[in-house]
Scaffold this active site. Sequence first.
Site, PDB file in Angstrom:
ATOM      1  CE  LYS A 126      13.290  -8.579 -16.034  1.00 35.39           C
ATOM      2  NZ  LYS A 126      12.203  -8.128 -15.140  1.00 35.39           N
ATOM      3  CG  ASP A 166      13.831  -5.004 -14.688  1.00 36.47           C
ATOM      4  OD1 ASP A 166      12.907  -5.490 -14.030  1.00 36.47           O
ATOM      5  OD2 ASP A 166      15.016  -5.006 -14.263  1.00 36.47           O
TER       6      ASP A 166
HETATM    7  P1  NDP Z   1      15.026   1.967 -12.298  1.00 38.16           P
HETATM    8  O1  NDP Z   1      16.120   1.836 -13.287  1.00 38.16           O
HETATM    9  O2  NDP Z   1      13.922   2.906 -12.550  1.00 38.16           O
HETATM   10  O3  NDP Z   1      15.610   2.282 -10.848  1.00 38.16           O
HETATM   11  C1  NDP Z   1      16.534   1.443 -10.248  1.00 38.16           C
HETATM   12  C2  NDP Z   1      16.957   2.069  -8.925  1.00 38.16           C
HETATM   13  O4  NDP Z   1      17.760   1.124  -8.223  1.00 38.16           O
HETATM   14  C3  NDP Z   1      17.802   3.298  -9.112  1.00 38.16           C
HETATM   15  O5  NDP Z   1      17.626   4.126  -7.996  1.00 38.16           O
HETATM   16  C4  NDP Z   1      19.214   2.720  -9.146  1.00 38.16           C
HETATM   17  O6  NDP Z   1      20.225   3.653  -8.801  1.00 38.16           O
HETATM   18  C5  NDP Z   1      19.104   1.635  -8.113  1.00 38.16           C
HETATM   19  N1  NDP Z   1      20.038   0.545  -8.470  1.00 38.16           N
HETATM   20  C6  NDP Z   1      20.049  -0.194  -9.587  1.00 38.16           C
HETATM   21  N2  NDP Z   1      21.059  -1.065  -9.595  1.00 38.16           N
HETATM   22  C7  NDP Z   1      21.712  -0.874  -8.442  1.00 38.16           C
HETATM   23  C8  NDP Z   1      22.831  -1.459  -7.861  1.00 38.16           C
HETATM   24  N3  NDP Z   1      23.505  -2.448  -8.473  1.00 38.16           N
HETATM   25  N4  NDP Z   1      23.213  -1.013  -6.640  1.00 38.16           N
HETATM   26  C9  NDP Z   1      22.531  -0.021  -6.012  1.00 38.16           C
HETATM   27  N5  NDP Z   1      21.456   0.592  -6.530  1.00 38.16           N
HETATM   28  C10 NDP Z   1      21.047   0.166  -7.719  1.00 38.16           C
HETATM   29  O7  NDP Z   1      14.460   0.459 -12.120  1.00 38.16           O
HETATM   30  P2  NDP Z   1      13.062  -0.004 -11.524  1.00 38.16           P
HETATM   31  O8  NDP Z   1      12.629   0.906 -10.444  1.00 38.16           O
HETATM   32  O9  NDP Z   1      12.165  -0.285 -12.652  1.00 38.16           O
HETATM   33  O10 NDP Z   1      13.459  -1.429 -10.902  1.00 38.16           O
HETATM   34  C11 NDP Z   1      13.870  -1.587  -9.534  1.00 38.16           C
HETATM   35  C12 NDP Z   1      13.680  -3.044  -9.131  1.00 38.16           C
HETATM   36  O11 NDP Z   1      12.301  -3.406  -9.268  1.00 38.16           O
HETATM   37  C13 NDP Z   1      14.436  -4.079  -9.966  1.00 38.16           C
HETATM   38  O12 NDP Z   1      14.785  -5.154  -9.137  1.00 38.16           O
HETATM   39  C14 NDP Z   1      13.398  -4.538 -10.977  1.00 38.16           C
HETATM   40  O13 NDP Z   1      13.696  -5.812 -11.481  1.00 38.16           O
HETATM   41  C15 NDP Z   1      12.167  -4.548 -10.100  1.00 38.16           C
HETATM   42  N6  NDP Z   1      10.874  -4.496 -10.776  1.00 38.16           N
HETATM   43  C16 NDP Z   1      10.571  -3.498 -11.661  1.00 38.16           C
HETATM   44  C17 NDP Z   1       9.312  -3.448 -12.246  1.00 38.16           C
HETATM   45  C18 NDP Z   1       8.911  -2.334 -13.130  1.00 38.16           C
HETATM   46  O14 NDP Z   1       7.739  -2.310 -13.529  1.00 38.16           O
HETATM   47  N7  NDP Z   1       9.770  -1.389 -13.473  1.00 38.16           N
HETATM   48  C19 NDP Z   1       8.312  -4.478 -11.964  1.00 38.16           C
HETATM   49  C20 NDP Z   1       8.703  -5.427 -10.951  1.00 38.16           C
HETATM   50  C21 NDP Z   1       9.945  -5.421 -10.414  1.00 38.16           C
HETATM   51  P3  NDP Z   1      21.091   4.336  -9.979  1.00 38.16           P
HETATM   52  O15 NDP Z   1      20.160   5.240 -10.695  1.00 38.16           O
HETATM   53  O16 NDP Z   1      22.199   5.010  -9.283  1.00 38.16           O
HETATM   54  O17 NDP Z   1      21.568   3.175 -10.830  1.00 38.16           O
HETATM   55  O1  2IT Z   2      10.061  -7.630 -13.051  1.00 35.27           O
HETATM   56  C1  2IT Z   2       8.993  -7.297 -13.607  1.00 35.27           C
HETATM   57  O2  2IT Z   2       7.916  -7.835 -13.340  1.00 35.27           O
HETATM   58  C2  2IT Z   2       9.039  -6.212 -14.594  1.00 35.27           C
HETATM   59  N1  2IT Z   2      10.106  -5.636 -14.808  1.00 35.27           N
HETATM   60  C3  2IT Z   2       7.798  -5.828 -15.351  1.00 35.27           C
HETATM   61  C4  2IT Z   2       7.555  -6.776 -16.479  1.00 35.27           C
HETATM   62  C5  2IT Z   2       6.430  -6.404 -17.422  1.00 35.27           C
HETATM   63  O3  2IT Z   2       6.283  -7.144 -18.395  1.00 35.27           O
HETATM   64  O4  2IT Z   2       5.712  -5.428 -17.201  1.00 35.27           O
END
Ligand code: NDP
Ligand code: 2IT
Length: 444
Positions: A126, A166
């Site tokens: 990561k 992420d």
């Molecule tokens: P994005 O940046 O696209 O979206 C994040 C969302 O969460 C936004 O709505 C953001 O609000 C909110 N958020 C982030 N930090 C905070 C905080 N500290 N307090 C409150 N709200 C918060 O990220 P993703 O959708 O990609 O990721 C969301 C989660 O999913 C994370 O935990 C990530 O690790 C996990 N994840 C992502 C993957 C991926 O493929 N993208 C795969 C697997 C897991 P705001 O815009 O106001 O910051």
């Molecule tokens: O938390 C996760 O699994 C991710 N943010 C996606 C990682 C990836 O390599 O696609």
Amino acid sequence: MGYVDEVLEQVKAKNSDQPEFLQAVTEVLETLRPVVDANEELYRKEAVLERITEPDRAIHFRVPWVDDNGQVQVNRGYRVQYNNAIGPYKGGCRFHPSVNLSIIKFLGFEQIFKNSLTSLPMGGGKGGADFDPKGKSDREIMAFCQSFMTELYKYIGADTDVPAGDIGVGAREIGYLFGQYKKIRGVYEGVLTGKGLTYGGSLVRKQATGYGLCYITQELLKKNGTSFEGKTVVVSGSGNVATYAIEKATQLGGKVVTCSDSTGWIYDPDGIDVALLKDIKEVRRARLTEYAKERPSAEYHEGRGVWSIKCDVALPCATQNELLIDDAKTLVENGCQYVCEGANMPTTLDATEYLTSNGIQFIPGKASNAGGVATSGLEMSQNSERLSWSEEEVDAKLQSIMANIFKNIDSAAAKYGMEGNYIAGANIAGFEKVVDAMIAQGVC
Ligand code: NDP
Ligand code: 2IT
């Protein structure tokens, strides 16, 4: 003292300043007890737990860049290469002001088991930076990404370590990072996933985490003789994972009534309008207040509150530790039956304990959000064979991977007498494969 307790004590002593990392390690090691007890002599001799909890390396570096006023800014970048027993390091990069070593290590550690569960050959890693993309111009984002890659390129490669997105890192950032890697190395290779479709990206990667979350939730519902049809669903977040979880849950017959961002949340009893949400978040990059302005059925509330809405299914999709003990109590009181994590570690340890001991069926993030990295693995395969698969083909593979993960975590839990404990099932199933590979490869 048992082996698990000894290692937990050592890890706590060595990393006392890293609460998120300790939270993740505690959850995993606690649930591995039955497997470790059954193999204690071998695992001790091989120092399996000491090795798996210590990253292969943790790199941190300065990221200087120039803002639109000509001012030099400095951020801190990270890449933690955790474990490559079953494949090249693989995992996203997070750009958020809260990023520190504890957060990157917890995410990298979780990624080892998640990637193993996908059944694809990917190790765990990561990265990220304490950079805040909010309010930055495109040029500032590009300047930051280029500087970040100017250091990171030394450590990554299609067969070494393959970063992705992420929080705060989506298609735009991956594009800038890929361009800079190509320029410095002079190599056109699948060094990043989540790329645009015109330069090596995979169909369905953008949707994969949210869709995968709904596919595995559907398996859980099916096991309970039911489906999304007619269920009320609450979702937190409004980013990549949340948006496509809302889209798929709706397509499968659920009614999703909430979403949130870091400043407030929406309650829309008519069901979230995904097209409007996408326009606001993906195109305009605006706040959720816009949603309420344009959608008469919706209420906007400041602060946090999605877990106070009565639901059948809860899908936390924002960030770590966003579902707290009081939220867990409210969900139980309101009759929620299923919690499946879209984010990484969104539920605190005490909230998880409360949910599971009060009859809620719970799938942990490392299993339920694995569809994103799984589809990254499919993107790597397509890049290696220099082909692109159709949307139907990728989606079918994603569905089959998620169904397979559910089957494996279900049977791993049952094998150790913990039927229905998907936390233990996910940790055990993910761990067994990695440990087997580590032992087979000797001390390294
Ligand atoms: P994005 O940046 O696209 O979206 C994040 C969302 O969460 C936004 O709505 C953001 O609000 C909110 N958020 C982030 N930090 C905070 C905080 N500290 N307090 C409150 N709200 C918060 O990220 P993703 O959708 O990609 O990721 C969301 C989660 O999913 C994370 O935990 C990530 O690790 C996990 N994840 C992502 C993957 C991926 O493929 N993208 C795969 C697997 C897991 P705001 O815009 O106001 O910051
Ligand atoms: O938390 C996760 O699994 C991710 N943010 C996606 C990682 C990836 O390599 O696609």
